[in-house]
Structures are given as structure tokens and as C-alpha cells.
Design a protein around this motif. Structure first.
Motif, PDB file in Angstrom:
ATOM      1  N   LEU A  21       0.834  -1.198   0.000  1.00  0.00           N
ATOM      2  CA  LEU A  21       0.000   0.000   0.000  1.00  0.00           C
ATOM      3  C   LEU A  21       0.871   1.252   0.000  1.00  0.00           C
ATOM      4  CD1 LEU A  21      -2.734   1.475   0.269  1.00  0.00           C
ATOM      5  CD2 LEU A  21      -2.462   1.262   2.762  1.00  0.00           C
ATOM      6  N   LYS A  22       0.743   2.056  -1.048  1.00  0.00           N
ATOM      7  CA  LYS A  22       1.461   3.328  -1.125  1.00  0.00           C
ATOM      8  C   LYS A  22       0.570   4.415  -0.532  1.00  0.00           C
ATOM      9  CE  LYS A  22       4.131   2.047  -5.220  1.00  0.00           C
ATOM     10  NZ  LYS A  22       4.457   2.394  -6.633  1.00  0.00           N
ATOM     11  N   ALA A  23       0.740   4.652   0.760  1.00  0.00           N
ATOM     12  CA  ALA A  23      -0.108   5.630   1.451  1.00  0.00           C
ATOM     13  C   ALA A  23       0.178   7.048   0.973  1.00  0.00           C
ATOM     14  CB  ALA A  23       0.096   5.530   2.952  1.00  0.00           C
ATOM     15  N   VAL A  24       1.454   7.347   0.747  1.00  0.00           N
ATOM     16  CA  VAL A  24       1.874   8.638   0.194  1.00  0.00           C
ATOM     17  C   VAL A  24       2.849   8.331  -0.931  1.00  0.00           C
ATOM     18  CG1 VAL A  24       3.021  10.831   0.647  1.00  0.00           C
ATOM     19  CG2 VAL A  24       1.562   9.809   2.406  1.00  0.00           C
ATOM     20  N   ASP A  25       2.544   8.820  -2.125  1.00  0.00           N
ATOM     21  CA  ASP A  25       3.263   8.371  -3.326  1.00  0.00           C
ATOM     22  C   ASP A  25       3.796   9.563  -4.119  1.00  0.00           C
ATOM     23  OD1 ASP A  25       4.290   6.782  -5.325  1.00  0.00           O
ATOM     24  OD2 ASP A  25       2.352   6.342  -6.249  1.00  0.00           O
ATOM     25  N   ALA A  45      -7.094   8.232   1.156  1.00  0.00           N
ATOM     26  CA  ALA A  45      -6.351   8.981   0.146  1.00  0.00           C
ATOM     27  C   ALA A  45      -4.912   9.253   0.561  1.00  0.00           C
ATOM     28  CB  ALA A  45      -7.056  10.296  -0.155  1.00  0.00           C
ATOM     29  N   GLY A  46      -4.631   9.219   1.872  1.00  0.00           N
ATOM     30  CA  GLY A  46      -3.289   9.515   2.363  1.00  0.00           C
ATOM     31  C   GLY A  46      -3.194  10.835   3.103  1.00  0.00           C
ATOM     32  N   ASP A 209      -5.657  11.592  -3.785  1.00  0.00           N
ATOM     33  CA  ASP A 209      -6.274  10.280  -3.909  1.00  0.00           C
ATOM     34  C   ASP A 209      -5.176   9.268  -4.188  1.00  0.00           C
ATOM     35  OD1 ASP A 209      -8.302   8.458  -3.812  1.00  0.00           O
ATOM     36  OD2 ASP A 209      -9.064   8.842  -5.829  1.00  0.00           O
ATOM     37  N   HIS A 210      -5.304   8.083  -3.590  1.00  0.00           N
ATOM     38  CA  HIS A 210      -4.318   7.010  -3.757  1.00  0.00           C
ATOM     39  C   HIS A 210      -2.895   7.502  -3.507  1.00  0.00           C
ATOM     40  CE1 HIS A 210      -7.511   4.464  -5.230  1.00  0.00           C
ATOM     41  NE2 HIS A 210      -7.796   5.321  -6.190  1.00  0.00           N
ATOM     42  N   LEU A 297     -12.253  14.477 -10.154  1.00  0.00           N
ATOM     43  CA  LEU A 297     -10.886  13.984  -9.981  1.00  0.00           C
ATOM     44  C   LEU A 297     -10.824  12.625  -9.296  1.00  0.00           C
ATOM     45  CD1 LEU A 297      -9.140  17.296  -8.880  1.00  0.00           C
ATOM     46  CD2 LEU A 297      -8.805  16.101 -11.045  1.00  0.00           C
ATOM     47  N   THR A 298     -11.700  12.398  -8.325  1.00  0.00           N
ATOM     48  CA  THR A 298     -11.592  11.196  -7.496  1.00  0.00           C
ATOM     49  C   THR A 298     -12.651  10.141  -7.795  1.00  0.00           C
ATOM     50  OG1 THR A 298     -12.991  12.077  -5.714  1.00  0.00           O
ATOM     51  CG2 THR A 298     -10.644  12.600  -5.631  1.00  0.00           C
TER      52      THR A 298
END
Length: 304
Positions: A21-25, A45-46, A209-210, A297-298
Motif C-alpha cells: 500500500l502506497k499511502a503517500v506516493d 487517500a493519504g 487520492d491514492h 478527480l476522485t
């Protein structure tokens, strides 16, 4: 906007993952001193993760954070008096009154009684100063939580969904508190699910998001960039649908038992034509909002 232009927060290519899981990317943004900056996004979304990284509660996997010119990780004791943090779930000391709660928090920073009184007044709890925390309403507890984050007069205030679970009256009351905080020259970084309040309160917002930022600008600029049509609604029977279709500026017309709806990209022409026909009964005009930007956007699917 009262921002000075100097950067209170700088995030550069920040990453944080938990397994797959990429919480903050790869998040990057700056927050100017005195700015009210909102981080918006659906559940997961992070938002909270990036906030906790900035606060120094979590270590990023990579990337850089500068908070008031310093790295918040590892935790620096010199930074702590300069920031105030209100988490999603706040805990208070048992059986203490509102004043005693604030005095206890303030004592950790050498804050005196005068500052406690000032904070109670700022958040509108002067008349509840001698009321135990567990006897306060939900909105009052939220205001007390924010007062605890402010009692030591920090330069930057972090608020994680401060109006969550409040009724509309309590939420709007809290808006006044947040405006008063910014009027004191504080930098505010906050997350919220309520797009109407973000549109009203924030100088700028970042929509996440993501784990990624999808858009970032002032709410008004984001709405203008959407280039969405205007919806004009009339009461049923004010104007036949066939006649409405012939009006200048009418791009699309639909009718049901509740209303006649005209979609237009030339609202001035359309409203002028309706006025000439005396067809303004029950008129409602809906332009695009930050919610429209957010949903575009989301997506519209529900996420628990």
C-alpha cells in the motif's frame, strides 16, 4: 489570504508505504506562512499520513519535509513549541474542567493563567470554563481540543478533520474559530471531508487520492478550471419545456414533476431571456463548486 510568501511547510517528493500500500506516493507542496491550506480526499487517500509525516509523528520512506526551516524527523524538541497538533481523536485528562484541561496542557510549555483565559475566549468556551470535559457537547469538545493545540501560541497549527461528526450549527461555529486563528497570523494545515467548508475557509487546497496530489490551487481557480455548465431550475409550469429549448443560451432542457432544468454555458443570455418572459418563478441557479472538481478527480464511488 494573509500568507507572507515565506514557506512554513515544504514537502518534496515524499513517499510512505505499508507493504504494497502506497499511502503517500511522491507528494510535493509548499504552505506559506499565514496560509490556510486544506488537504482533501476520500477515505484512504493519504491525508492523515502526510499530515503525520509533516508533524514528525511518522518517518517518510524517502523525500524531504521542512517544517519552519527544519526537518521534523527525528523529532526535534526545539520545533515542538512552534507547532500545535489536533488529531482526529482527542484524549483529555479525566474529571478536569475545560479551564483545568487547558492549564494542564499549557503548563507543559510554561503558559500562565492569562493565556488560558485568552484561549477559552477565542474558542467561545468562557461560559464553560468550569464545566468538566465529559459534560461538554461534541462541538464544545472539538473547540477545547483546538484550544489545547493553540494554548502555547504555536506558529503552525495542524488540524485533522476538526469538524468531523459535528452538527451543522456546531460546524459553522467552529468555522468562526478557525478564521479567528488565521487572523492571529497562524499558518493552518488541515484535512477535511467537507468540501463546502474548504471552499469557504481555505486559501488553497490540495486534492489527494491514492497517495498522490491530483490538483492544487485556490478553490476558485480549481472551479474555474473545471469549465462546468450552469444549471438553472424553474418551478414546474412556469415555462413549457418546448419554449425553454428555444431560449438563447439553452443547451439542454429536462423536466420532471419537481422542476424544469436548463443547462447553459451562457447564463447571462439565458437569465435575460427568462426575465423578459417573466419566467423567474422559483428560479435557482447552480454553478460549479469544489465538490464538482473533487468528484471529477476522485470519482463518485463510495469508499468506506
Amino acid at each position: 489570504m494573509t500568507a507572507t510568501g515565506a514557506a512554513a511547510v515544504v514537502a518534496t517528493d515524499v513517499h510512505k508505504a505499508y507493504g504494497d500500500l502506497k499511502a503517500v506516493d511522491g507528494v510535493s507542496f509548499e504552505v506559506a506562512e499565514g496560509e490556510f491550506f486544506g488537504i482533501l480526499g476520500p477515505n484512504g487517500a493519504g491525508k492523515t499520513t502526510i499530515l503525520e509525516i509533516i508533524e514528525g509523528l511518522r518517518e517518510p520512506d524517502r523525500g524531504e519535509i521542512r517544517l519552519l526551516g527544519e526537518s521534523p524527523w527525528p523529532r526535534k524538541m526545539a520545533l515542538l513549541p512552534r507547532i500545535g497538533v489536533q488529531l482526529q481523536a482527542s484524549s483529555f485528562f479525566e474529571k478536569l474542567t475545560a479551564r483545568e484541561q487547558l492549564a494542564t496542557f499549557g503548563s507543559l510549555y510554561g503558559v500562565g493563567a492569562a493565556k488560558v483565559t485568552d484561549m477559552l475566549e477565542l474558542v467561545g468556551l468562557t461560559d464553560k470554563a468550569d464545566t468538566r470535559e465529559d459534560k461538554l457537547s461534541g462541538g464544545q469538545r472539538q473547540r477545547l481540543s483546538i484550544a489545547c493545540a493553540l494554548v502555547h501560541d504555536p506558529d503552525v497549527v495542524f488540524l485533522d478533520e476538526p469538524t468531523a461528526a459535528l452538527d451543522p450549527q456546531a460546524r459553522r461555529n467552529l468555522w468562526d474559530v478557525l478564521r479567528a486563528i488565521q487572523d492571529r497570523g497562524k499558518t493552518i494545515v488541515y484535512t477535511t471531508h467537507y468540501l463546502d467548508e474548504a471552499e469557504i475557509l481555505c486559501d488553497r487546497v490540495a486534492i489527494m487520492d491514492h497517495g498522490r496530489i491530483l490538483a492544487m490551487d485556490s478553490p476558485a481557480s480549481l472551479v474555474r478550471g473545471l469549465d462546468a455548465p450552469t444549471r438553472v431550475q424553474l418551478e414546474p409550469g412556469v415555462l413549457p419545456a418546448g419554449e425553454a429549448e428555444q431560449l438563447p443560451g439553452a443547451d439542454e432542457v429536462s423536466a420532471d414533476d419537481a422542476a424544469l432544468t436548463i443547462i447553459t454555458r451562457s447564463p447571462a443570455k439565458l437569465l435575460g431571456a427568462l426575465s423578459e418572459r417573466g419566467a423567474l418563478g422559483g428560479l435557482q441557479v447552480r454553478t460549479a463548486t469544489l465538490e464538482d472538481v473533487f468528484l471529477q478527480l476522485t470519482g463518485r464511488e463510495y469508499r468506506a
